[in-house]
Design a protein around this motif. Structure first.
Motif, PDB file in Angstrom:
ATOM      1  N   GLY A 296       1.138  -1.119  -0.060  1.00  0.00           N
ATOM      2  CA  GLY A 296      -0.249  -0.002  -0.279  1.00  0.00           C
ATOM      3  C   GLY A 296       1.083   1.021  -0.505  1.00  0.00           C
ATOM      4  O   GLY A 296      -0.009   2.102  -0.894  1.00  0.00           O
ATOM      5  N   PHE A 297       1.773   1.595   1.110  1.00  0.00           N
ATOM      6  CA  PHE A 297       2.448   2.409   1.335  1.00  0.00           C
ATOM      7  C   PHE A 297       3.081   2.940  -0.079  1.00  0.00           C
ATOM      8  O   PHE A 297       3.546   3.704  -0.338  1.00  0.00           O
ATOM      9  CB  PHE A 297       3.210   2.370   2.199  1.00  0.00           C
ATOM     10  CG  PHE A 297       2.505   2.906   3.800  1.00  0.00           C
ATOM     11  CD1 PHE A 297       2.697   4.276   3.560  1.00  0.00           C
ATOM     12  CD2 PHE A 297       2.276   1.842   4.080  1.00  0.00           C
ATOM     13  CE1 PHE A 297       2.293   4.830   4.758  1.00  0.00           C
ATOM     14  CE2 PHE A 297       1.861   2.463   5.391  1.00  0.00           C
ATOM     15  CZ  PHE A 297       1.651   3.718   6.080  1.00  0.00           C
ATOM     16  N   THR A 298       4.038   1.525  -0.503  1.00  0.00           N
ATOM     17  CA  THR A 298       4.552   1.660  -2.098  1.00  0.00           C
ATOM     18  C   THR A 298       4.018   2.073  -2.933  1.00  0.00           C
ATOM     19  O   THR A 298       4.349   3.193  -4.173  1.00  0.00           O
ATOM     20  CB  THR A 298       5.577   0.534  -2.042  1.00  0.00           C
ATOM     21  OG1 THR A 298       6.633   0.143  -0.975  1.00  0.00           O
ATOM     22  CG2 THR A 298       6.586   0.575  -3.538  1.00  0.00           C
ATOM     23  N   ALA A 299       2.865   1.583  -3.228  1.00  0.00           N
ATOM     24  CA  ALA A 299       1.755   2.052  -4.353  1.00  0.00           C
ATOM     25  C   ALA A 299       1.889   2.994  -4.248  1.00  0.00           C
ATOM     26  O   ALA A 299       1.378   3.791  -5.412  1.00  0.00           O
ATOM     27  CB  ALA A 299       0.364   0.481  -4.736  1.00  0.00           C
TER      28      ALA A 299
ATOM     29  N   GLN B 269     -10.992  -3.452   2.619  1.00  0.00           N
ATOM     30  CA  GLN B 269     -11.824  -2.145   3.610  1.00  0.00           C
ATOM     31  C   GLN B 269     -11.594  -1.356   4.613  1.00  0.00           C
ATOM     32  O   GLN B 269     -10.843   0.178   4.882  1.00  0.00           O
ATOM     33  CB  GLN B 269     -13.551  -2.183   3.731  1.00  0.00           C
ATOM     34  CG  GLN B 269     -14.813  -2.361   2.897  1.00  0.00           C
ATOM     35  CD  GLN B 269     -15.643  -3.396   3.297  1.00  0.00           C
ATOM     36  OE1 GLN B 269     -16.902  -2.654   4.625  1.00  0.00           O
ATOM     37  NE2 GLN B 269     -16.375  -3.726   3.212  1.00  0.00           N
ATOM     38  N   ARG B 270     -11.053  -2.508   5.777  1.00  0.00           N
ATOM     39  CA  ARG B 270     -10.181  -2.113   6.662  1.00  0.00           C
ATOM     40  C   ARG B 270      -8.547  -1.269   5.809  1.00  0.00           C
ATOM     41  O   ARG B 270      -7.876  -0.413   6.726  1.00  0.00           O
ATOM     42  CB  ARG B 270      -9.927  -2.809   8.022  1.00  0.00           C
ATOM     43  CG  ARG B 270     -10.968  -3.290   8.851  1.00  0.00           C
ATOM     44  CD  ARG B 270     -11.218  -4.113   9.693  1.00  0.00           C
ATOM     45  NE  ARG B 270      -9.570  -5.303   9.074  1.00  0.00           N
ATOM     46  CZ  ARG B 270     -11.018  -6.316   9.227  1.00  0.00           C
ATOM     47  NH1 ARG B 270     -12.675  -6.676   9.380  1.00  0.00           N
ATOM     48  NH2 ARG B 270     -10.320  -7.364   8.672  1.00  0.00           N
ATOM     49  N   PHE B 271      -8.347  -1.986   5.137  1.00  0.00           N
ATOM     50  CA  PHE B 271      -6.346  -1.615   4.675  1.00  0.00           C
ATOM     51  C   PHE B 271      -6.800   0.005   3.706  1.00  0.00           C
ATOM     52  O   PHE B 271      -6.418   0.428   4.878  1.00  0.00           O
ATOM     53  CB  PHE B 271      -6.411  -2.738   3.507  1.00  0.00           C
ATOM     54  CG  PHE B 271      -5.225  -2.534   2.261  1.00  0.00           C
ATOM     55  CD1 PHE B 271      -3.944  -2.116   3.355  1.00  0.00           C
ATOM     56  CD2 PHE B 271      -5.356  -2.208   1.718  1.00  0.00           C
ATOM     57  CE1 PHE B 271      -2.913  -2.586   2.706  1.00  0.00           C
ATOM     58  CE2 PHE B 271      -4.392  -2.087   0.832  1.00  0.00           C
ATOM     59  CZ  PHE B 271      -3.081  -2.156   1.123  1.00  0.00           C
ATOM     60  N   HIS B 272      -7.896  -0.685   3.347  1.00  0.00           N
ATOM     61  CA  HIS B 272      -7.914   1.467   2.343  1.00  0.00           C
ATOM     62  C   HIS B 272      -8.186   2.101   3.152  1.00  0.00           C
ATOM     63  O   HIS B 272      -7.948   3.480   3.924  1.00  0.00           O
ATOM     64  CB  HIS B 272      -9.451   1.233   1.789  1.00  0.00           C
ATOM     65  CG  HIS B 272      -9.369   1.007   0.609  1.00  0.00           C
ATOM     66  ND1 HIS B 272      -9.406  -0.575   0.251  1.00  0.00           N
ATOM     67  CD2 HIS B 272      -8.981   1.162  -1.234  1.00  0.00           C
ATOM     68  CE1 HIS B 272      -9.358  -0.360  -1.442  1.00  0.00           C
ATOM     69  NE2 HIS B 272      -9.260   0.826  -1.874  1.00  0.00           N
ATOM     70  N   GLU B 273      -9.020   1.899   4.850  1.00  0.00           N
ATOM     71  CA  GLU B 273      -9.118   3.093   5.213  1.00  0.00           C
ATOM     72  C   GLU B 273      -7.848   3.335   6.262  1.00  0.00           C
ATOM     73  O   GLU B 273      -7.291   4.444   6.376  1.00  0.00           O
ATOM     74  CB  GLU B 273      -9.997   2.518   6.447  1.00  0.00           C
ATOM     75  CG  GLU B 273     -11.415   2.258   5.681  1.00  0.00           C
ATOM     76  CD  GLU B 273     -12.642   1.835   6.658  1.00  0.00           C
ATOM     77  OE1 GLU B 273     -12.166   0.912   7.992  1.00  0.00           O
ATOM     78  OE2 GLU B 273     -13.647   1.563   6.115  1.00  0.00           O
ATOM     79  N   ARG B 274      -7.165   1.782   6.338  1.00  0.00           N
ATOM     80  CA  ARG B 274      -5.418   2.395   7.507  1.00  0.00           C
ATOM     81  C   ARG B 274      -4.349   3.284   6.387  1.00  0.00           C
ATOM     82  O   ARG B 274      -3.692   3.868   6.913  1.00  0.00           O
ATOM     83  CB  ARG B 274      -4.774   0.770   7.802  1.00  0.00           C
ATOM     84  CG  ARG B 274      -5.651   0.073   9.007  1.00  0.00           C
ATOM     85  CD  ARG B 274      -4.751  -0.526   9.825  1.00  0.00           C
ATOM     86  NE  ARG B 274      -4.995  -1.804   8.258  1.00  0.00           N
ATOM     87  CZ  ARG B 274      -5.033  -3.340   8.449  1.00  0.00           C
ATOM     88  NH1 ARG B 274      -6.190  -3.339   8.836  1.00  0.00           N
ATOM     89  NH2 ARG B 274      -5.140  -3.728   7.284  1.00  0.00           N
ATOM     90  N   LEU B 275      -4.912   2.955   5.110  1.00  0.00           N
ATOM     91  CA  LEU B 275      -3.627   4.121   4.646  1.00  0.00           C
ATOM     92  C   LEU B 275      -4.453   5.484   4.367  1.00  0.00           C
ATOM     93  O   LEU B 275      -3.900   6.384   3.727  1.00  0.00           O
ATOM     94  CB  LEU B 275      -4.005   3.494   2.908  1.00  0.00           C
ATOM     95  CG  LEU B 275      -2.998   2.192   3.053  1.00  0.00           C
ATOM     96  CD1 LEU B 275      -3.048   1.372   1.760  1.00  0.00           C
ATOM     97  CD2 LEU B 275      -1.639   1.850   2.935  1.00  0.00           C
TER      98      LEU B 275
ATOM     99  N   ALA C  39      -0.175  14.448   4.267  1.00  0.00           N
ATOM    100  CA  ALA C  39      -0.677  15.118   5.077  1.00  0.00           C
ATOM    101  C   ALA C  39      -0.599  13.913   6.851  1.00  0.00           C
ATOM    102  O   ALA C  39       0.659  13.613   7.711  1.00  0.00           O
ATOM    103  CB  ALA C  39      -2.052  15.653   5.882  1.00  0.00           C
ATOM    104  N   CYS C  40      -0.760  12.066   6.672  1.00  0.00           N
ATOM    105  CA  CYS C  40      -0.368  11.194   7.115  1.00  0.00           C
ATOM    106  C   CYS C  40       0.821  10.598   7.017  1.00  0.00           C
ATOM    107  O   CYS C  40       1.089  10.312   8.025  1.00  0.00           O
ATOM    108  CB  CYS C  40      -1.511  10.394   5.760  1.00  0.00           C
ATOM    109  SG  CYS C  40      -3.130  10.319   6.430  1.00  0.00           S
ATOM    110  N   GLN C  41       1.709  11.019   4.999  1.00  0.00           N
ATOM    111  CA  GLN C  41       3.000  11.143   6.213  1.00  0.00           C
ATOM    112  C   GLN C  41       4.099  11.956   6.405  1.00  0.00           C
ATOM    113  O   GLN C  41       5.354  11.715   6.937  1.00  0.00           O
ATOM    114  CB  GLN C  41       3.187  10.998   4.005  1.00  0.00           C
ATOM    115  CG  GLN C  41       2.475   9.624   3.464  1.00  0.00           C
ATOM    116  CD  GLN C  41       2.669   8.428   4.757  1.00  0.00           C
ATOM    117  OE1 GLN C  41       3.968   7.540   4.880  1.00  0.00           O
ATOM    118  NE2 GLN C  41       1.560   7.980   4.197  1.00  0.00           N
ATOM    119  N   GLY C  42       3.395  13.131   7.082  1.00  0.00           N
ATOM    120  CA  GLY C  42       3.886  14.080   7.209  1.00  0.00           C
ATOM    121  C   GLY C  42       5.009  14.920   6.296  1.00  0.00           C
ATOM    122  O   GLY C  42       6.004  15.730   7.233  1.00  0.00           O
ATOM    123  N   VAL C  43       4.550  14.896   5.456  1.00  0.00           N
ATOM    124  CA  VAL C  43       5.355  15.889   4.000  1.00  0.00           C
ATOM    125  C   VAL C  43       4.443  17.222   3.858  1.00  0.00           C
ATOM    126  O   VAL C  43       3.633  17.059   4.526  1.00  0.00           O
ATOM    127  CB  VAL C  43       5.305  14.984   2.833  1.00  0.00           C
ATOM    128  CG1 VAL C  43       5.931  15.121   1.920  1.00  0.00           C
ATOM    129  CG2 VAL C  43       5.356  13.465   3.144  1.00  0.00           C
TER     130      VAL C  43
END
Length: 172
Positions: free
Chosen positions: A101-104, A129-135, A168-172
Motif C-alpha cells: 500500500g505505502f509503496t503503491a 475495507q480496513r486496509f483502505h481506511e488504514r491507508l 498529510a498522513c506521511q508528515g510531508v
C-alpha cells in the motif's frame, strides 16, 4: 512495514506467477471476476493492458522477490484522477499488505502525480475495507447491489484518497 519495497513494470515472463496468484481461491473470491482465469484470458488481459498507456501494471518486490501486484488506471489525465486494484501473493508474509500500500501510494502520488486515487471493495471484503481506511482512504460511496457475479448481487464500497491527505498522513 517492509523496507526496500520496490515497484517494477509487470513483464510477460511474470504472467505465469501472477496467474497462479490471481487464481488462488483466497484471492479470487474477493475479485469482480471470480472464475478461474485461463492462460489465454490472462494473456489477452495483459496485452490489452500493456498496450494502454493509461494502465500501469506493477509488480511489488522486497529484495527482488515479488510478493504483490498493483494495477493503476489513469481515468482522467486533466483532473489527475486514477483508480487502483491490487492483490498479494498467497504466500506473502504478514505486513506485506502495508508495504504494498505505502509503496503503491508513493508511486501514484509522487511519480504519476495523481490528485486523487480511487478504490473499491466488495462489501463482504472487510479486510480490503480496513486496509483502505488504514491507508487514509475515505469511504465515498456504498453502492447497493452494484456488482453481479453471475449468481449474487454484491454491494460495493467506494474509497478516495487525495494527494494532500496522503502527504498529510506521511508528515510531508
Amino acid at each position: 512495514m517492509m523496507h526496500s519495497t520496490t515497484l517494477r513494470p509487470l513483464r510477460e515472463d511474470d504472467l505465469a506467477m501472477l496467474l497462479r496468484w490471481r487464481n488462488a481461491p483466497e484471492v479470487r473470491r474477493h475479485m469482480y471476476t471470480q472464475h478461474e482465469i485461463s492462460e489465454a484470458e490472462h494473456r489477452a488481459w495483459f496485452q490489452r493492458s500493456h498496450d494502454n498507456p493509461n494502465r500501469h501494471l506493477l509488480l511489488v518486490e522486497q529484495k527482488g522477490q515479488p510478493f504483490g501486484f498493483v494495477n493503476i488506471q489513469l481515468l482522467d489525465n486533466e483532473a489527475q484522477r486514477g483508480e487502483w486494484g491490487f492483490y498479494l501473493s498467497p504466500e506473502a508474509i504478514q505486513g506485506s499488505g502495508q508495504a504494498l500500500g505505502f509503496t503503491a501510494l508513493e508511486h501514484a502520488f509522487d511519480v504519476l502525480k495523481l490528485h486523487k486515487l480511487c478504490g473499491e471493495a466488495l462489501f463482504g471484503n472487510k479486510r480490503s475495507q480496513r486496509f483502505h481506511e488504514r491507508l487514509g482512504f475515505i469511504q465515498e460511496s456504498h453502492l447497493r447491489d452494484h456488482h453481479f457475479d453471475g449468481h449474487t448481487y454484491h454491494d460495493v464500497i467506494g474509497y478516495g484518497l487525495l494527494h494532500s491527505e496522503w502527504h498529510a498522513c506521511q508528515g510531508v
